[in-house]
Design an enzyme around this catalytic site. Structure first.
Site, PDB file in Angstrom:
ATOM      1  N   HIS A 180      -7.519   0.357  -4.636  1.00 17.65           N
ATOM      2  CA  HIS A 180      -8.371   1.147  -3.727  1.00 17.65           C
ATOM      3  C   HIS A 180      -8.723   2.404  -4.497  1.00 17.65           C
ATOM      4  CE1 HIS A 180      -6.462  -0.350   0.349  1.00 17.65           C
ATOM      5  NE2 HIS A 180      -7.061  -1.315  -0.325  1.00 17.65           N
ATOM      6  N   CYS A 229      -3.618   2.647  -4.682  1.00 24.88           N
ATOM      7  CA  CYS A 229      -4.538   3.451  -3.895  1.00 24.88           C
ATOM      8  C   CYS A 229      -4.541   4.872  -4.454  1.00 24.88           C
ATOM      9  CB  CYS A 229      -4.120   3.435  -2.423  1.00 24.88           C
ATOM     10  SG  CYS A 229      -5.160   4.508  -1.419  1.00 24.88           S
ATOM     11  N   ASP A 246     -12.958   2.853  -1.578  1.00 26.63           N
ATOM     12  CA  ASP A 246     -12.138   3.177  -0.410  1.00 26.63           C
ATOM     13  C   ASP A 246     -12.934   4.106   0.489  1.00 26.63           C
ATOM     14  OD1 ASP A 246      -9.962   3.027   1.204  1.00 26.63           O
ATOM     15  OD2 ASP A 246      -8.573   4.011  -0.141  1.00 26.63           O
ATOM     16  N   HIS A 247     -12.247   4.887   1.284  1.00 26.70           N
ATOM     17  CA  HIS A 247     -12.945   5.725   2.275  1.00 26.70           C
ATOM     18  C   HIS A 247     -14.199   6.365   1.697  1.00 26.70           C
ATOM     19  CE1 HIS A 247      -8.699   6.502   4.077  1.00 26.70           C
ATOM     20  NE2 HIS A 247      -9.060   5.233   4.119  1.00 26.70           N
ATOM     21  N   HIS A 287       0.862  -1.185   0.000  1.00 25.17           N
ATOM     22  CA  HIS A 287       0.000   0.000   0.000  1.00 25.17           C
ATOM     23  C   HIS A 287       0.894   1.229   0.000  1.00 25.17           C
ATOM     24  CE1 HIS A 287      -2.877   3.002   1.342  1.00 25.17           C
ATOM     25  NE2 HIS A 287      -3.851   2.143   1.093  1.00 25.17           N
TER      26      HIS A 287
END
Ligand code: DNO
Length: 345
Positions: free
Chosen positions: A261, A234, A306-307, A196
């Site tokens: 992500h 990500c 993701d978030h 990550h």
């Protein structure tokens, strides 16, 4: 692609049956949370978790994360035993059908934000980062909520001291040493390691961060060319580095990207940003361009929204509520479907 959703195990307030109801949901991304960092994850714990997921029709093929012990990052003598433990965990995960492990190599702190309830114009809240605010924090008494783990003040000071003198080069060497140590277990099981990126992708509190840009990634894949050494792409982490051209990077590293992500950021200053809904039009990152690049390269890996923001009054774990991540998944499903159809024409 295979759509997945992060699930924090039995303590997660979101039931698996809700996750299953999100269209096209293939599986969950989860972890064994109660084994101390550095110890081996036993097969029974892993199989228990897998059983819970499969009972709800969800696969458990991606682990996020098997945390890397700080002694490995620091290159301390105890690292060899810890790397052997990590390899044993990989072997056990392989027996349970796991295909991909997401991990990071950030010293001491995982992702950093300065506000977990930043209010967006529509009244929803999201995570945000202000560089000035962060710089004013005392790193020795740091208590930022939201990490997978946190330390006592004594542990934190000890660790920060231990990192003095650990340069970017040294940390990189320690990462390469770690990867070389676990590659045989990856070969044996077929498990792919997906590092990550550092979030945000710059040094923090005097600690080096080394997975931030193309130059670092090129060096990593050159040092450990094994096909099981790859990346979690990500967008929110790499995208905070304004110099990173995400669609270009997605295309360049597509065959090393085992997991993506996908999320959005809105820039609000030279380094500052707030997270937002997933759509390309909701921020500064070209999510559509990233998906197109992946699809063009025949990407068949795992994806997760993701978030998310907190919306509709949900008081979820910051970044990890149900509603906005489900909207993110729905958006990404549509984007992949349309792009795949167009590219295959
Ligand atoms: C934050 C996550 C990270 C990630 C780890 C991987 O929301 O993306 O905490 O799980 O860095 O090891």
């Amino acid at each position: 692609m295979k759509m997945t959703f992060r699930w924090y195990g039995e303590k997660d307030s979101i039931p698996l049956r809700y996750i299953r109801q999100i269209p096209n949901m293939y599986g969950v991304v989860t972890a064994v949370y109660d084994v101390p960092v550095g110890k081996v994850w036993g097969l029974p714990e892993i199989l228990h978790l897998k059983g819970l997921c499969e009972k709800e029709g969800l696969a458990m093929e991606v682990i996020e994360s098997v945390p890397v012990h700080e002694d490995i990052k620091l290159g301390r003598p105890s690292r060899d035993a810890l790397i052997r433990n990590y390899a044993e965990t990989i072997l056990n995960l392989g027996k349970a059908g796991v295909k991909c492990i997401c991990y990071n190599f950030m010293p001491v702190f995982d992702w950093l934000r300065t506000d977990l309830k930043h209010v967006l114009p529509d009244g929803s809240t999201s995570l945000s980062y202000s560089h000035d605010t962060l710089m004013k924090l005392d790193r020795n008494s740091l208590r930022l909520p939201g990490w997978d783990e946190s330390y006592t003040s004594e542990e934190l000071s000890g660790l920060l001291e231990a990192y003095e003198g650990v340069t970017h080069e040294k940390l990189f060497e320690n990462l390469v040493y770690f990867l070389r140590g676990i590659m045989p277990a990856c070969e044996e099981t077929g498990i792919c390691m997906a590092i990550h990126p550092d979030d945000p992708p710059w040094d923090m509190f005097g600690l080096p961060r080394i997975i931030t840009c193309e130059k670092n990634l090129d060096a990593l894949f050159a040092a450990v060319p094994d096909r099981h050494n790859g990346l979690t792409f990500c967008t929110g982490s790499l995208g905070a580095g304004r110099e990173n051209d995400l669609p270009h990077m997605a295309e360049k590293y597509a065959d090393r990207i085992f997991f993506a992500h996908l999320r959005q950021l809105s820039f609000s200053g030279e380094k500052d940003f707030a997270e937002n809904g997933h759509m390309t039009s909701q921020g500064n990152l070209d999510i559509c361009g990233v998906v197109r690049a992946l699809v063009k390269k025949g990407f068949e890996g795992y994806v997760r929204p993701d978030h998310g923001r907190n919306i509709w009054g949900e008081e979820g774990k910051p970044g990890y509520g149900l509603y906005d991540r489900a909207l993110g998944a729905a958006y990404l499903n549509g984007l992949f479907e349309a792009t795949e159809r167009e590219v295959k024409k």
